[in-house]
Write an enzyme that holds these catalytic residues in place. Structure first.
Site, PDB file in Angstrom:
ATOM      1  N   LYS A  44      -0.742 -30.629  28.633  1.00  0.00           N
ATOM      2  CA  LYS A  44      -1.802 -31.257  27.834  1.00  0.00           C
ATOM      3  C   LYS A  44      -1.718 -32.782  27.885  1.00  0.00           C
ATOM      4  O   LYS A  44      -2.552 -33.455  27.282  1.00  0.00           O
ATOM      5  CB  LYS A  44      -1.704 -30.815  26.364  1.00  0.00           C
ATOM      6  CG  LYS A  44      -1.917 -29.354  26.128  1.00  0.00           C
ATOM      7  CD  LYS A  44      -1.949 -29.017  24.646  1.00  0.00           C
ATOM      8  CE  LYS A  44      -0.615 -29.168  23.968  1.00  0.00           C
ATOM      9  NZ  LYS A  44      -0.624 -28.780  22.547  1.00  0.00           N
ATOM     10  N   LYS A  46       0.482 -34.549  26.424  1.00  0.00           N
ATOM     11  CA  LYS A  46       0.762 -34.932  25.040  1.00  0.00           C
ATOM     12  C   LYS A  46       2.267 -35.141  24.899  1.00  0.00           C
ATOM     13  O   LYS A  46       3.048 -34.265  25.258  1.00  0.00           O
ATOM     14  CB  LYS A  46       0.281 -33.820  24.098  1.00  0.00           C
ATOM     15  CG  LYS A  46       0.347 -34.171  22.642  1.00  0.00           C
ATOM     16  CD  LYS A  46      -0.334 -33.089  21.812  1.00  0.00           C
ATOM     17  CE  LYS A  46      -0.391 -33.520  20.360  1.00  0.00           C
ATOM     18  NZ  LYS A  46      -1.124 -32.566  19.541  1.00  0.00           N
TER      19      LYS A  46
END
Length: 129
Positions: A44, A46
């Site tokens: 992701k 992230k």
């Protein structure tokens, strides 16, 4: 027993997370929390401060949480509902409508976010010190 599930990274745990978990638990008897693995966070793009294992350890100490499982990909939610006999799927209202496709399997609830707090806000404030 009415079972509830929610998903998230739960990094830099704060009172907004606690309020979400408290409200999710109020919707049933047993709360399963699926937290993003380190590998899924990389997919992701992230970045989490705490590792999956540390976030799992922290969440397991919270009284509202009955079970912590790994979230390894976006697609696992339908199978998690089946595997864990879930009655209620809960997410913050920033995800409103994104999981309506699960309504044929269980109740889907979007809870309002707690105003004034977020992990992003904490990271930005720390960076500004």
């Amino acid at each position: 027993m009415k079972k509830v599930i929610t998903y998230g990274t739960f990094d830099l745990l704060h009172w907004g997370h606690i309020k979400l978990l408290e409200r999710a638990k109020q919707l049933g008897d047993y709360l399963v929390v699926a937290i993003s693995t380190d590998e899924f966070n990389l997919q992701k793009q992230k970045k989490a401060y705490h590792s999956y294992e540390h976030r799992k350890l922290i969440l397991e100490t919270i009284r509202y949480v009955d079970e912590v499982i790994p979230e390894k990909n976006w697609e696992q939610k339908k199978q998690d509902i089946i595997d864990h006999n879930i009655d209620v799927f809960v997410m913050g209202d920033d995800w409103e409508g994104k999981f309506d496709f699960l309504k044929d399997q269980c109740e889907v609830v979007y809870l309002p976010r707690t105003e004034g707090i977020s992990t992003t806000k904490i990271k930005e404030e720390i960076a500004g010190l």
